[in-house]
Every structure is written in structure tokens, then in C-alpha cells.
Design an enzyme around this catalytic site. Sequence first.
Site, PDB file in Angstrom:
ATOM      1  N   VAL A  90     -44.468 -30.364   2.413  1.00 35.72           N
ATOM      2  CA  VAL A  90     -43.322 -30.342   3.327  1.00 35.72           C
ATOM      3  C   VAL A  90     -41.977 -30.362   2.591  1.00 35.72           C
ATOM      4  O   VAL A  90     -40.927 -30.394   3.232  1.00 35.72           O
ATOM      5  CB  VAL A  90     -43.377 -31.516   4.330  1.00 35.72           C
ATOM      6  CG1 VAL A  90     -44.617 -31.410   5.193  1.00 35.72           C
ATOM      7  CG2 VAL A  90     -43.338 -32.865   3.619  1.00 35.72           C
ATOM      8  N   LYS A  91     -42.010 -30.312   1.258  1.00 44.24           N
ATOM      9  CA  LYS A  91     -40.762 -30.325   0.494  1.00 44.24           C
ATOM     10  C   LYS A  91     -40.149 -28.921   0.429  1.00 44.24           C
ATOM     11  O   LYS A  91     -40.671 -27.959   0.995  1.00 44.24           O
ATOM     12  CB  LYS A  91     -41.009 -30.890  -0.916  1.00 44.24           C
ATOM     13  CG  LYS A  91     -41.551 -32.312  -0.928  1.00 44.24           C
ATOM     14  CD  LYS A  91     -40.648 -33.283  -0.199  1.00 44.24           C
ATOM     15  CE  LYS A  91     -40.901 -34.742  -0.527  1.00 44.24           C
ATOM     16  NZ  LYS A  91     -42.267 -35.210  -0.287  1.00 44.24           N
ATOM     17  N   THR A  92     -39.032 -28.788  -0.299  1.00 45.69           N
ATOM     18  CA  THR A  92     -38.303 -27.511  -0.342  1.00 45.69           C
ATOM     19  C   THR A  92     -39.196 -26.374  -0.794  1.00 45.69           C
ATOM     20  O   THR A  92     -39.188 -25.282  -0.223  1.00 45.69           O
ATOM     21  CB  THR A  92     -37.087 -27.621  -1.278  1.00 45.69           C
ATOM     22  OG1 THR A  92     -36.317 -28.770  -0.912  1.00 45.69           O
ATOM     23  CG2 THR A  92     -36.211 -26.379  -1.175  1.00 45.69           C
TER      24      THR A  92
ATOM     25  N   HIS B  71     -44.842 -31.605  -2.722  1.00 46.45           N
ATOM     26  CA  HIS B  71     -45.722 -31.817  -1.567  1.00 46.45           C
ATOM     27  C   HIS B  71     -45.467 -30.703  -0.545  1.00 46.45           C
ATOM     28  O   HIS B  71     -44.370 -30.136  -0.499  1.00 46.45           O
ATOM     29  CB  HIS B  71     -45.414 -33.205  -0.977  1.00 46.45           C
ATOM     30  CG  HIS B  71     -46.254 -33.582   0.183  1.00 46.45           C
ATOM     31  ND1 HIS B  71     -45.937 -33.209   1.475  1.00 46.45           N
ATOM     32  CD2 HIS B  71     -47.395 -34.312   0.271  1.00 46.45           C
ATOM     33  CE1 HIS B  71     -46.850 -33.685   2.298  1.00 46.45           C
ATOM     34  NE2 HIS B  71     -47.743 -34.365   1.607  1.00 46.45           N
TER      35      HIS B  71
ATOM     36  N   ALA C  65     -37.145 -36.410  -4.765  1.00 44.62           N
ATOM     37  CA  ALA C  65     -38.299 -35.851  -4.050  1.00 44.62           C
ATOM     38  C   ALA C  65     -37.864 -34.984  -2.881  1.00 44.62           C
ATOM     39  O   ALA C  65     -38.527 -34.002  -2.538  1.00 44.62           O
ATOM     40  CB  ALA C  65     -39.217 -36.974  -3.566  1.00 44.62           C
TER      41      ALA C  65
END
Length: 396
Positions: free
Chosen positions: A193-195, A191, A167
Site C-alpha cells: 500500500v506504499k508509494t 509494502h 515508510a
Amino acid sequence: MKPAILGGAPIRTTSLPYARQYVDDDDCLAVNKVLKSAFLTTGPKVKEFEEEIANYVKAKYAVAFSNGTAALHGACYAAGIGGGDEVITTPITFAASSNCVLYSGGTPVFADIDENTFNIDVDEIAKKITNKTKAIIPVDYTGQAVDIDGIKELIKGTDIVIIEDGAHSLGTKYKGARVGGLVDMAMFSFHPVKTITTGEGGIITTNNEEYYTKLINFRSHCITRDIDQLINKDIGGWYYEQLDLGYNYRMTDFQAALGISQMKKIDWFIQRRKEIVERYNEAFKDLEGVILQENADFSDTVNHLYVIKLNLPKLKADRKEIFDAFQAENIGVYVHYIPVYWHPYYQKLGYKKGLCPKAEELYNAMLTVPLFPAMTDNDVEDVIKGFYKIINYYRK
């Protein structure tokens, strides 16, 4: 310098979150184009996005899901996890890493972490393996790759399945190869805030055709029109069959369009994250009262999170006081994560505190530091100034 929480002037006049998505005009145009097309739910853009992710991580297959939790549930289904099966994972993770085991009827087993890298410890995994162990879900915590070869060596000669919870780690390399194609199945989250982001969304990558077929079916009620899978054939072009109990875990085409557009920027996202991490590491390495997460030599890490450990014996405040002091400075530190088995639901299942001492020690002292590509250099310097201000004030 007096902290803002005690009446001093704050470092910042506006709040800086620990993370935030980066969405530009090209992303909006890509989504808008799909909204005006014939497909809104799962269609050609989902397939295109799956192929892009599979190619990026050098996996044969990728199956997109509505979110990362759904993707992990699908992986557990594909692995055949059910009643009586045990699955080993880390307690320092979001609850989805073990909830997916419960969804499947299995039992989560928590193995302690390495106190330096904060990742699950292979030696601790070894202590937890029994004849009931069906799978291991190691988590690439903060984006740092777990010791994949160490885990593979540990389970050599068994049927234990590795489901890598990546994740946090899209773009991270393990011994020169991107994570995602190195184990039985790997999950990535999208999501905000992910990469990269698709709003909500997740994906499973695999090189196993049987898992791929099960994942495709599972995300859509286990309903198929595939003539090779149908029990009753040659009935008509309208015909379909439900082969098992699946779920509606499909990704939409407009989410996938956002993901495809985001992938065009992934190299910049990675570069900017690494620049910020390098600046933090240099600034904090000699700051007494702060312990940095160690990065294993085998991991070329793309940090989703930047987590530090407070050296509490050297400070005259606990983590809550430090946390509140940063919030007053408008620096949005956070905590990732509460040990999963500390949650009331897991306590009701019979899990007790004290199960993983190193993980619990880390939790009591950790802080997540703001990290996201849209941070300006001034934002980064504000965080550093904030750390020197707060840590030096509360240092013994």
C-alpha cells in the site's frame, strides 16, 4: 438520509478498501523475466534497484532489505544502538518504528505529536533528550515530512543519530529536496500500500560510507568476502568470515525487479495521490465534524495515508460507531495507528497510558480515508458522499 447500518441503502454495492497495490502487465513481465534468469535471491537487480532509489532521493548509498522493519533494525545496528541507549520516536506509528530499538537492546522513548500536523513535535523531542539519547527516529506520518531542520538544530553539537522513518514518504520533498538524503539514514517501505511496492521490502538510504558498509554486512549475517574487511587474508577465493552477529534480511532479485518497474510509474502514482488529496481537502474543509490534518509549509507531501480527525464534541456518536457506519456503506475506512505504548507488550515493559496526551486524543478520533492511485473518480466521489451522509447524520 438513513445510514446503511440503520437500514438505509449503502453508498456502494462493493467494498472499497483503504488502500490497494497497483500492479500492471509491465510489472508482471519484469518479475517473470527474473524468474527465468540465473538469479532469484540477491543479485544484479537488487543492486540496480538500490542505485535507482539512491539516485531518486539524491543519497550516495542505498541498501535494500527484506522489509521495512528489517531495514530499521539494520539502521539501529549501524548507528550502534545497544543496551542503555535511548531512542526517541513518535507513538503514532506502526510498532516497527520502536520495535527496532528493542531488537537492538535499546529503550524506546515516546515524544508527543503536534496536534495540527500529527507529526512528532520538535519541542516534545527536546523534553525527552537525556545523556542516554543515542538516536531519534522521527516518522513522516501519512507522508508529510517531519521538521528535519528543527531536529538537526535541536541536536547540533551532539552525536545523536537521526534515522528518518520514511515508510510513508517516498517522493515527498522537504524544502524542495526529496526526503531520503537529508539525514544520517532514512528508511522507505515497499509494502503493497506504499508509494511503490516490491511485495514486501524496505531500504535504507545514507550518505555515510561507514553506515553503508555496516548495513550491507548486517543484512547478510555480517558475513563478508571483502578482502579489505577479512581478518585472515589470502586464504582462497572460497573464503569468507562472519565479523559480527547479523541476520538474513536480504531482498530477492524478483522483488527488486518489481520495484524497478514500479519506479517507472512513480510520477503517475504521485500525481494521482495528489489529485485525490486535493479533491478530499476541498470537499471536507467545511464539513462540520471533521478536522483535516494540517500540512506544514516546508513539506511537499506525497500522501501514503489520508487521515482525518473527527470533531467528536460536535457528533452524537463515538469513533467506533462512525467507523462501523462507514463499513456498512462499503467504504473501507481504517485507523492508523494505535499508540505504540498502548499495546499489551509495551504495557508489560512498563509504559503507561497518558504518556503522550495529544497522540492519544488523536487516536481516539482519527479515521484513515481510502487513498490509492487505482481509485476512480467515482470511487473518490463515493467516499465524499459517504462522509457527508454519515457525518451529517450523526452531527449534533
